[in-house]
Scaffold this active site. Structure first.
Site, mmCIF file in Angstrom:
data_model
loop_
_atom_site.group_PDB
_atom_site.id
_atom_site.type_symbol
_atom_site.label_atom_id
_atom_site.label_comp_id
_atom_site.label_asym_id
_atom_site.label_seq_id
_atom_site.Cartn_x
_atom_site.Cartn_y
_atom_site.Cartn_z
ATOM 1 N N HIS A 4 42.120 42.319 41.452
ATOM 2 C CA HIS A 4 42.943 43.293 40.727
ATOM 3 C C HIS A 4 42.041 44.151 39.848
ATOM 4 O O HIS A 4 40.833 43.932 39.763
ATOM 5 C CB HIS A 4 44.035 42.601 39.916
ATOM 6 N N ASP A 39 37.435 42.872 33.865
ATOM 7 C CA ASP A 39 36.620 41.667 33.988
ATOM 8 C C ASP A 39 36.545 41.149 35.429
ATOM 9 O O ASP A 39 35.867 40.155 35.687
ATOM 10 C CB ASP A 39 37.127 40.561 33.051
ATOM 11 N N HIS A 40 37.217 41.843 36.345
ATOM 12 C CA HIS A 40 37.173 41.421 37.742
ATOM 13 C C HIS A 40 36.500 42.433 38.664
ATOM 14 O O HIS A 40 36.278 42.124 39.836
ATOM 15 C CB HIS A 40 38.589 41.120 38.245
#
Length: 308
Positions: A62, A66-67
Site C-alpha cells: 500500500h 513506510d512501505h
C-alpha cells in the site's frame, strides 16, 4: 527447494531503535522477490549481502510511506548500475503515477523497462504465475487500499531413485516420463511401477505476508493452513483502542489470527516506535500462539520450519 524469508525492516511509520520500515526478501529456488520497500531498504540489502540486481519482482502492499519510500531510490540505483532487464512491479494503481512524477522532475529515463501490474484491493487474484510459485493478493482492511501477498510453491515432479533406475539401465531420456508418474517397461516386457522407481517430491509450502490491517476475519479463509504467516503486530493489546483507530493489529490479535487459520508458524512485525523492548510483544503473541518469532532485521527464516 529453497524457500526462505529475510527481514530487512520491521518498524512501523518511522525508523527507530535500529529498526527500519517494512521490507522483506524472499528467496524461492534462488529467485529473489522483494516485498515492500521502506526507507533504507538498499542499505539493509547491503548489510544482508543481498544483491539487488537479482531482484526481478517487487510487491508493494500500500501507499503509506513506510512501505514504499525506498522504492524510487532502489529503482534509480538499478538504473545507475546498468540494469537492462525488465523489473516487474506490483502495487496500488497510483504507484506508477508517483514513480513517473519522480522520473519526470529528475529528468530520469531508465535503461530498463518497468512492467507494472496494478493490484485490486477489493478481491483476491493471482498476479504472478511462474515455474516455481504463484502469488495471490490478500485483500486487507486498512485506512487506505492495502493488499497482502500469498506465495505458494508449486508441486514439483517426482524424484528418480538413481540407484534403481541405473540398475535397470533405464535410458536417461526416459527420466522425464518417470518424473511425471509414468511406469517403465523393460525390453522383455516386465513392467516396473513408478512408485518403485521414484519418490514423491516435497509438499509445497506457502507464505502469507499480511501487511497493515485491522483485525478482520475476511482474509482468514484465504490463508488457512499457511506454513509461515507474517502478520503485523503494531501494538500491545492494552492499546487496542489505538490499534482500532489506526486500523492496526495487536500482538495478541496476531496470535489469534495464526491460531484460527491453523498456521504452522507466525512472524510478527511492524512494531510501533513506542516499543524499544520487543519481548513484551513476543510474549503476548506467544501466549496465544506459541510457535511465534519476532521479525528481527537481518534474520532469515525457512518457510516450513518450527521456531520452538
Amino acid at each position: 527447494m529453497k524457500f526462505e524469508v529475510t527481514i530487512l525492516g520491521s518498524s512501523s511509520a518511522t525508523p527507530i531503535f535500529n529498526r527500519n520500515p517494512t521490507a522483506q526478501v524472499l528467496n524461492i529456488n534462488e529467485r529473489l522477490y522483494l516485498v515492500d520497500c521502506g526507507e533504507g531498504t538498499q542499505q539493509q540489502m547491503l548489510r544482508s549481502e543481498i544483491k539487488s540486481s537479482r531482484i526481478d519482482h517487487i510487491f508493494i502492499s500500500h501507499l503509506h510511506g513506510d512501505h514504499y519510500l525506498g522504492l524510487i531510490g532502489l529503482v534509480s540505483s538499478l538504473h545507475l548500475n546498468g540494469r537492462v532487464k525488465p523489473l516487474k512491479l506490483y502495487g496500488p494503481a497510483p504507484l506508477m503515477e508517483i514513480m513517473e512524477l519522480q522520473f519526470k522532475y529528475s529528468d530520469t529515463k531508465l535503461n530498463y523497462p518497468i512492467e507494472f501490474r496494478a493490484t485490486d484491493p477489493s478481491k483476491a487474484e493471482v498476479i504472478l504465475d511462474n515455474h516455481d510459485i504463484t502469488v495471490e493478493t490478500i485483500p486487507l482492511d486498512h485506512r487506505i487500499a492495502t493488499t497482502g501477498f500469498l506465495f505458494k510453491q508449486k508441486k514439483r515432479l517426482r524424484k528418480v531413485i538413481k540407484e534403481k533406475v541405473e540398475a535397470l539401465h533405464i535410458p536417461v531420456e526416459h527420466y522425464p516420463a518417470l518424473k511425471r508418474g509414468e511406469h517403465f517397461k523393460t525390453p522383455d516386457g516386465k513392467l516396473h511401477h513408478n512408485h518403485e522407481l521414484t519418490i514423491d517430491s516435497e509438499r509445497p509450502k506457502c507464505y502469507a505476508f499480511c501487511s497493515d490491517t485491522i483485525y478482520n476475519e475476511q482474509y482468514f479463509k484465504q490463508i488457512e493452513d499457511v506454513d509461515l504467516l507474517y502478520h503485523e503486530a503494531t501494538f500491545l493489546h492494552n492499546m487496542l483502542d489505538r490499534a482500532n483507530k489506526t486500523f492496526h493489529t495487536t500482538a495478541w490479535q496476531a496470535g489469534q489470527v495464526a491460531l484460527q487459520v491453523r498456521a504452522k508458524a507466525l512472524l510478527i512485525g511492524h512494531f510501533s516506535a513506542r516499543y524499544k523492548n520487543l519481548n513484551e510483544l513476543l510474549d503476548e503473541a506467544r501466549n496465544v500462539f506459541p510457535n511465534t518469532e519476532l521479525a528481527i532485521e537481518g534474520s532469515t527464516f525457512e518457510v516450513g520450519e518450527d521456531f520452538v
